[in-house]
Design a protein around this motif. Structure first.
Motif, PDB file in Angstrom:
ATOM      1  N   GLU A 195     -12.652  60.116 -28.896  1.00 17.36           N
ATOM      2  CA  GLU A 195     -11.962  58.765 -28.170  1.00 17.36           C
ATOM      3  C   GLU A 195     -10.463  58.698 -28.488  1.00 17.36           C
ATOM      4  N   ALA A 196     -10.057  59.233 -29.587  1.00 16.61           N
ATOM      5  CA  ALA A 196      -8.483  59.210 -29.736  1.00 16.61           C
ATOM      6  C   ALA A 196      -7.646  59.754 -28.756  1.00 16.61           C
ATOM      7  N   TYR A 197      -8.258  61.224 -28.344  1.00 15.46           N
ATOM      8  CA  TYR A 197      -7.554  61.904 -27.423  1.00 15.46           C
ATOM      9  C   TYR A 197      -7.776  61.608 -25.831  1.00 15.46           C
ATOM     10  N   ARG A 245      -2.390  68.238 -34.678  1.00 17.69           N
ATOM     11  CA  ARG A 245      -3.702  67.813 -34.031  1.00 17.69           C
ATOM     12  C   ARG A 245      -4.784  68.878 -34.500  1.00 17.69           C
ATOM     13  N   TYR A 281      -9.255  70.117 -31.050  1.00 17.62           N
ATOM     14  CA  TYR A 281      -8.506  69.426 -30.258  1.00 17.62           C
ATOM     15  C   TYR A 281      -8.282  70.356 -29.071  1.00 17.62           C
ATOM     16  N   ARG A 286     -14.687  59.325 -32.867  1.00 19.85           N
ATOM     17  CA  ARG A 286     -13.975  58.217 -32.807  1.00 19.85           C
ATOM     18  C   ARG A 286     -12.424  58.863 -33.087  1.00 19.85           C
ATOM     19  N   GLU A 287     -12.343  59.982 -33.876  1.00 16.11           N
ATOM     20  CA  GLU A 287     -10.774  60.509 -34.025  1.00 16.11           C
ATOM     21  C   GLU A 287     -10.403  61.524 -33.190  1.00 16.11           C
ATOM     22  N   ILE A 288     -11.453  62.095 -32.374  1.00 20.95           N
ATOM     23  CA  ILE A 288     -11.250  63.343 -31.649  1.00 20.95           C
ATOM     24  C   ILE A 288     -11.572  62.634 -30.105  1.00 20.95           C
ATOM     25  N   TYR A 308     -16.650  60.981 -37.015  1.00 19.05           N
ATOM     26  CA  TYR A 308     -15.519  61.389 -37.074  1.00 19.05           C
ATOM     27  C   TYR A 308     -14.904  61.872 -35.695  1.00 19.05           C
ATOM     28  N   CYS A 309     -15.794  62.792 -35.353  1.00 18.22           N
ATOM     29  CA  CYS A 309     -15.481  63.684 -34.159  1.00 18.22           C
ATOM     30  C   CYS A 309     -15.402  62.579 -32.902  1.00 18.22           C
TER      31      CYS A 309
END
Ligand code: CTP
Ligand code: MG
Length: 249
Positions: free
Chosen positions: A73-75, A37, A41, A69-71, A66-67
């Motif tokens: 939203e992803a988490y 991770r 995160y 979507r990948e951080i 990136y932040c």
């Protein structure tokens, strides 16, 4: 008549707009993986599970998507209200975060508190958040740090020792740094208004120390609350994480 006491608002500004020059490499250090991770995160998760109401994430212009979507939203970090673009120096990024929090609170910030945190410090925990906030509620400021273990010397430009401050009076300063919102906002407005005020600013406590009369209260964090700065810090970070996972101390 409203007899309910209004609950004070609390926000966290998490900084992830640095370039990580001392770390080197292609990936900015706040996005390097620790146990699968991104470093960033871990502090977001801590604030998400704390009593903090709102999180503002500050990152580089190329990393906002990136932040998001990948951080965020992803988490599933639901307290992150905005991902905003930082600036050249750390204090520029903090200022952007303070403005974003002010807009979010829409003027209802007179009794709000803000914690400013380096996204490169993954080992912040709930007791640290709690003690920083508690101090700020009592003293208007609550800055996390630890007493030094080594002797500190002040050196001159040629590398000769000039002075040795008493060790028990010397602290290593970490984040989060916690403040009554209007206090830090006004201190930042003043500092940003004149270039000469900006010289050598390395943390937020310094802005309060130099721009206001308010004393800065230090509170103990933890020796594990390290800032991942150079490649060897990644190994230390892995060791801390593994120990926390296995519960072996
Ligand atoms: N930071 C920031 N905006 C900047 C500079 C720093 O948001 N213009 C953030 C970093 O992302 C980091 C924290 O402030 O979470 C502490 O900064 P530091 O450890 O110095 O990180 P970098 O500036 O990225 O690293 P370096 O100084 O080695 O380039
Ligand atoms: Mg830096």
């Amino acid at each position: 008549m409203d007899i309910c006491k209004k609950r004070v608002r609390t926000g966290a500004i998490v900084l992830a707009a640095g370039k990580g020059k001392r770390m080197g490499g292609d990936t900015r250090k706040q996005f390097l993986l620790l146990d699968g991770r991104p470093i960033l995160y871990y502090s977001l998760r801590c604030f998400e599970t704390s009593d903090i109401d709102d999180i503002i994430l500050v990152t580089g212009v190329d990393d906002v998507d990136y932040c998001q979507r990948e951080i965020v939203e992803a988490y599933g970090f639901r307290k992150v209200r905005a991902v905003v673009v930082g600036g050249k120096e750390r204090y520029h990024s903090v200022y952007e975060g303070l403005k974003a929090l002010g807009s979010l609170w829409n003027g209802n910030d007179a009794d709000g508190y803000v914690l400013i945190h380096d996204g490169a410090r993954p080992f912040i925990d709930l007791p640290i958040v709690e003690s920083a906030l508690e101090a700020a509620k009592k003293y208007r400021t609550g800055v996390v740090g630890m007493p030094v273990k080594d002797t500190i010397k002040i050196a001159d430009a040629d590398g000769f020792a000039l002075a040795t401050p008493k060790r028990s009076d010397t602290w290593l300063i970490q984040t989060p740094q916690s403040f009554l919102y209007p206090l830090i906002r006004e201190a930042y407005e003043k500092m940003m208004s004149r270039e000469e005020y900006q010289e050598g600013i390395t943390d937020d406590a310094m802005v309060v120390e130099t721009m206001t009369d308010c004393p800065v209260k230090l509170v103990e964090g933890s020796y594990e609350n390290i800032k991942v700065t150079t490649p060897e810090d990644m190994e230390v970070a892995m060791a801390i994480l593994n120990r926390r996972k296995t519960g072996i101390s």
